[in-house]
Design a protein around this motif. Sequence first.
Motif, PDB file in Angstrom:
ATOM      1  N   VAL A  41       0.855  -1.188   0.000  1.00 53.49           N
ATOM      2  CA  VAL A  41       0.000   0.000   0.000  1.00 53.49           C
ATOM      3  C   VAL A  41       0.886   1.232   0.000  1.00 53.49           C
ATOM      4  CG1 VAL A  41      -1.835   1.237   1.186  1.00 53.49           C
ATOM      5  CG2 VAL A  41      -1.758  -1.266   1.267  1.00 53.49           C
ATOM      6  N   LYS A  42       0.779   2.027  -1.052  1.00 53.34           N
ATOM      7  CA  LYS A  42       1.591   3.242  -1.164  1.00 53.34           C
ATOM      8  C   LYS A  42       1.175   4.243  -0.097  1.00 53.34           C
ATOM      9  CE  LYS A  42       2.270   2.921  -6.133  1.00 53.34           C
ATOM     10  NZ  LYS A  42       2.035   3.560  -7.426  1.00 53.34           N
ATOM     11  N   GLY A  43       2.135   4.845   0.558  1.00 51.46           N
ATOM     12  CA  GLY A  43       1.869   5.875   1.552  1.00 51.46           C
ATOM     13  C   GLY A  43       1.559   5.343   2.933  1.00 51.46           C
TER      14      GLY A  43
ATOM     15  N   GLY B  51      -6.333   0.711   9.884  1.00 50.91           N
ATOM     16  CA  GLY B  51      -5.031   1.365   9.779  1.00 50.91           C
ATOM     17  C   GLY B  51      -4.755   2.029   8.438  1.00 50.91           C
ATOM     18  N   ILE B  52      -5.652   1.856   7.467  1.00 50.63           N
ATOM     19  CA  ILE B  52      -5.443   2.443   6.138  1.00 50.63           C
ATOM     20  C   ILE B  52      -6.699   3.226   5.764  1.00 50.63           C
ATOM     21  CG2 ILE B  52      -4.942   2.015   3.716  1.00 50.63           C
ATOM     22  CD1 ILE B  52      -3.747  -0.672   4.556  1.00 50.63           C
ATOM     23  N   LYS B  53      -6.546   4.534   5.578  1.00 48.06           N
ATOM     24  CA  LYS B  53      -7.671   5.367   5.166  1.00 48.06           C
ATOM     25  C   LYS B  53      -7.654   5.544   3.650  1.00 48.06           C
ATOM     26  CE  LYS B  53      -8.272   8.173   9.257  1.00 48.06           C
ATOM     27  NZ  LYS B  53      -8.396   9.543   9.762  1.00 48.06           N
ATOM     28  N   GLY B  54      -8.834   5.596   3.066  1.00 45.24           N
ATOM     29  CA  GLY B  54      -8.936   5.856   1.629  1.00 45.24           C
ATOM     30  C   GLY B  54      -8.320   4.783   0.766  1.00 45.24           C
ATOM     31  N   LEU B  55      -8.520   3.530   1.101  1.00 43.43           N
ATOM     32  CA  LEU B  55      -7.936   2.425   0.342  1.00 43.43           C
ATOM     33  C   LEU B  55      -8.746   2.171  -0.932  1.00 43.43           C
ATOM     34  CD1 LEU B  55      -5.856   0.126   0.198  1.00 43.43           C
ATOM     35  CD2 LEU B  55      -7.450  -1.278   1.510  1.00 43.43           C
ATOM     36  N   VAL B  56      -8.078   2.214  -2.065  1.00 43.35           N
ATOM     37  CA  VAL B  56      -8.693   1.904  -3.357  1.00 43.35           C
ATOM     38  C   VAL B  56      -7.906   0.754  -3.966  1.00 43.35           C
ATOM     39  CG1 VAL B  56      -9.242   2.762  -5.663  1.00 43.35           C
ATOM     40  CG2 VAL B  56      -9.431   4.288  -3.696  1.00 43.35           C
ATOM     41  N   LEU B  57      -8.622  -0.313  -4.299  1.00 47.09           N
ATOM     42  CA  LEU B  57      -7.982  -1.503  -4.871  1.00 47.09           C
ATOM     43  C   LEU B  57      -8.399  -1.675  -6.318  1.00 47.09           C
ATOM     44  CD1 LEU B  57      -8.556  -4.062  -1.982  1.00 47.09           C
ATOM     45  CD2 LEU B  57      -6.438  -2.884  -2.541  1.00 47.09           C
ATOM     46  N   ARG B  58      -7.530  -2.278  -7.093  1.00 45.13           N
ATOM     47  CA  ARG B  58      -7.854  -2.631  -8.478  1.00 45.13           C
ATOM     48  C   ARG B  58      -8.640  -3.946  -8.448  1.00 45.13           C
ATOM     49  NH1 ARG B  58      -6.605   0.290 -12.748  1.00 45.13           N
ATOM     50  NH2 ARG B  58      -6.252  -1.590 -13.957  1.00 45.13           N
TER      51      ARG B  58
END
Length: 102
Positions: free
Chosen positions: A57-59, A88-95
Motif C-alpha cells: 500500500v503506497k503511503g 489502519g489504512i484510510k482511503g484504500l482503493v484496490l484494483r
Amino acid sequence: MASDGEDYVYDEATGEWLSPEEAAARAPASGAVEVRDSVGNLLADGDSVTLIKDLTVKGAGQTLKRGTVIKTIRLTGDPQEIDCRHPGIKGLVLRAEFVKKS
C-alpha cells in the motif's frame, strides 16, 4: 430504415438500429458500470472480497497479504477500481484485478 424522416441510432452492443425513443430508454441502463473481479464475478456495493496477491500500500508503509478479506466494498464508477476500508489504512482503493468475490 424508415422513410418517415426520423434519425436512427446504431447500437454497437446489439448491432441494431434503434429509434431515438428506444435509444433513450436503453441509455440509463447502459450508464451503469460493471465491475468484475479477477475471475469474472460481478461485484456490487457491500460485497466482501479476498485479495489474490500480496499488495504493497503506497503511503501507508504496509503490505496487505494474499487471502486478506476486505468487507463492505463500494464501487467508484471506474470499472477497474473499488473503494474499501481496512484497519489502519484510510482511503484504500484496490484494483478489481487483484480481488476475488468471497
